[in-house]
Design a protein around this motif. Sequence first.
Motif, PDB file in Angstrom:
ATOM      1  N   VAL A 133       0.831  -1.272  -0.197  1.00  0.00           N
ATOM      2  CA  VAL A 133       0.133  -0.187   0.093  1.00  0.00           C
ATOM      3  C   VAL A 133       0.881   1.038   0.054  1.00  0.00           C
ATOM      4  O   VAL A 133       1.910   1.312   0.760  1.00  0.00           O
ATOM      5  N   ASP A 134       0.548   2.134  -0.910  1.00  0.00           N
ATOM      6  CA  ASP A 134       1.412   3.428  -0.758  1.00  0.00           C
ATOM      7  C   ASP A 134       0.503   4.509   0.077  1.00  0.00           C
ATOM      8  O   ASP A 134      -0.575   4.882  -0.381  1.00  0.00           O
ATOM      9  N   LEU A 135       1.224   4.906   0.980  1.00  0.00           N
ATOM     10  CA  LEU A 135       0.609   5.955   1.874  1.00  0.00           C
ATOM     11  C   LEU A 135       1.005   7.178   1.385  1.00  0.00           C
ATOM     12  O   LEU A 135       2.181   7.490   1.282  1.00  0.00           O
ATOM     13  N   HIS A 136       0.101   8.022   1.338  1.00  0.00           N
ATOM     14  CA  HIS A 136       0.322   9.639   0.923  1.00  0.00           C
ATOM     15  C   HIS A 136       0.701  10.420   2.111  1.00  0.00           C
ATOM     16  O   HIS A 136       0.021  10.384   3.131  1.00  0.00           O
ATOM     17  N   VAL A 137       2.053  10.779   2.339  1.00  0.00           N
ATOM     18  CA  VAL A 137       2.637  11.457   3.553  1.00  0.00           C
ATOM     19  C   VAL A 137       3.163  12.942   3.328  1.00  0.00           C
ATOM     20  O   VAL A 137       3.685  13.155   2.047  1.00  0.00           O
ATOM     21  N   GLU A 138       2.780  13.722   4.055  1.00  0.00           N
ATOM     22  CA  GLU A 138       3.282  15.135   3.842  1.00  0.00           C
ATOM     23  C   GLU A 138       3.992  15.635   5.149  1.00  0.00           C
ATOM     24  O   GLU A 138       3.830  15.272   6.226  1.00  0.00           O
ATOM     25  N   ILE A 139       5.186  16.315   4.772  1.00  0.00           N
ATOM     26  CA  ILE A 139       6.212  16.706   5.865  1.00  0.00           C
ATOM     27  C   ILE A 139       6.035  18.513   5.697  1.00  0.00           C
ATOM     28  O   ILE A 139       6.201  19.065   4.568  1.00  0.00           O
ATOM     29  N   ASP A 140       5.786  19.039   6.893  1.00  0.00           N
ATOM     30  CA  ASP A 140       6.038  20.577   7.077  1.00  0.00           C
ATOM     31  C   ASP A 140       7.187  20.771   7.993  1.00  0.00           C
ATOM     32  O   ASP A 140       7.431  20.510   9.078  1.00  0.00           O
ATOM     33  N   ALA A 141       7.938  21.556   7.276  1.00  0.00           N
ATOM     34  CA  ALA A 141       9.294  22.021   7.811  1.00  0.00           C
ATOM     35  C   ALA A 141       8.721  23.115   9.160  1.00  0.00           C
ATOM     36  O   ALA A 141       8.050  24.119   8.760  1.00  0.00           O
ATOM     37  N   PRO A 142       9.608  22.903   9.967  1.00  0.00           N
ATOM     38  CA  PRO A 142       9.398  23.911  11.182  1.00  0.00           C
ATOM     39  C   PRO A 142       9.857  25.511  10.729  1.00  0.00           C
ATOM     40  O   PRO A 142      10.871  25.568  10.207  1.00  0.00           O
ATOM     41  N   LYS A 143       9.086  26.735  11.195  1.00  0.00           N
ATOM     42  CA  LYS A 143       9.426  27.869  11.257  1.00  0.00           C
ATOM     43  C   LYS A 143      10.484  28.420  12.169  1.00  0.00           C
ATOM     44  O   LYS A 143      10.582  27.791  13.238  1.00  0.00           O
ATOM     45  N   ALA A 144      11.239  29.149  12.112  1.00  0.00           N
ATOM     46  CA  ALA A 144      12.410  29.604  12.984  1.00  0.00           C
ATOM     47  C   ALA A 144      11.525  30.187  14.262  1.00  0.00           C
ATOM     48  O   ALA A 144      10.829  30.868  14.098  1.00  0.00           O
ATOM     49  N   ALA A 145      12.075  29.577  15.555  1.00  0.00           N
ATOM     50  CA  ALA A 145      11.562  29.972  16.458  1.00  0.00           C
ATOM     51  C   ALA A 145      11.596  31.435  16.962  1.00  0.00           C
ATOM     52  O   ALA A 145      12.906  31.859  16.657  1.00  0.00           O
TER      53      ALA A 145
END
Length: 380
Positions: free
Chosen positions: A50-62
């Motif tokens: 099964v192919d899982l659609h995954v998304e990643i969000d990089a953090p913004k600078a604190a």
Amino acid sequence: MARGPVAGALGAVGSRVLRGRPARLGGDEAGLAWSHTPTEALLVATDDGVDLHVEIDAPKAASRGRRHLAGRTPTVVFVHGFALTMQSWVLQRRAMVEQGMRVVAYDQRGHGRSSLPDLDTCTVDRLGRDLARVIEATCPTGPVVLVGHSMGGMSVMSFAGAHPDVVRDRVLAVALVSTSPGGHEVTEFGLGPLAGRVVGAMGPGVLTRLSRHAGPIGVLRRMGKGVQDLAVARWAFDSPVSAGLVDLVAEMIFATPFDVMAAFLPDIDALDLVPRLGALTGVETLVMNGAGDLITPPSHSVEIVRHVPGAEHVVVEDAGHILMLEHPDLVTEQLVGLVQRAQRAVAEGVPVSSKPRVRRTVQDISKKRRAARSRREAAS
């Protein structure tokens, strides 16, 4: 065309919901944008193809205002519920990125943009294995915060029980929202009382049979826009929400293949995750429920709190099943507080299991003010 038993049931329940439906909000809430552009999107293959659609969000600078979250940046993994998609977490994704955290979200098997599985693999045990695969592919090192809603909470509990070493070494905190460890009647889970009654009367296979015949589905769709919205609003929320939000949830639900829904139901109904809760001992744990949740009421989460020392149980007034979309700011506030407590406990060497169990009932004051303002504007 004569209406069949399913269409008739929809119409009858729809009329009852209509009479009890509160007015929807307009203004800012109705104008919320639900789209989100991730930093990265990828497919993660499971061991059964099964192919899982995954998304990643990089953090913004604190920024200066986020110093309380300084330290090693955790990855927050959001797991959505039955017949929903990762889009149900869109507002929390944005907020956690703004707080300087890295975020991972994905569509569970058979949902959203992930591929269709063999129906016999539609089990909570398999969902826990899918979560393990996502963690391995997207955040193989560093601290992790696991946040699961509804069936996604079951996925988290399943994963924890199967991987206690990973939980012990890497899981900073866990949030279980509107979920259950089993032991309750949840055959209507994610479908609301209407579909639950239909499935109960005709058997779980009714959804599979419907999915194979365009005629009955066409009836549901044609009569469904108004009735679907009414039913969704009834089981998903317990306070006034925008028409756009009801549409968003309805689109997620009715885009989920009916045979996938049907395949998950027997496993969910027979679920018992209580033996796996011991793996969360020592992990900062937040349990949240809507006081008006018709699918997994607060009583469903009592067993989780009882088996996880130091767990905090937050019950939200005027809230239904899809808590994070109905009261997004409040849920975000609770998640940020969860991470803060967990980081503080690590820094100070305070055992989480030594904390007393806490149960709090809270209200979304800001939403009440917006609702009152909306009513005044409508009256004028």
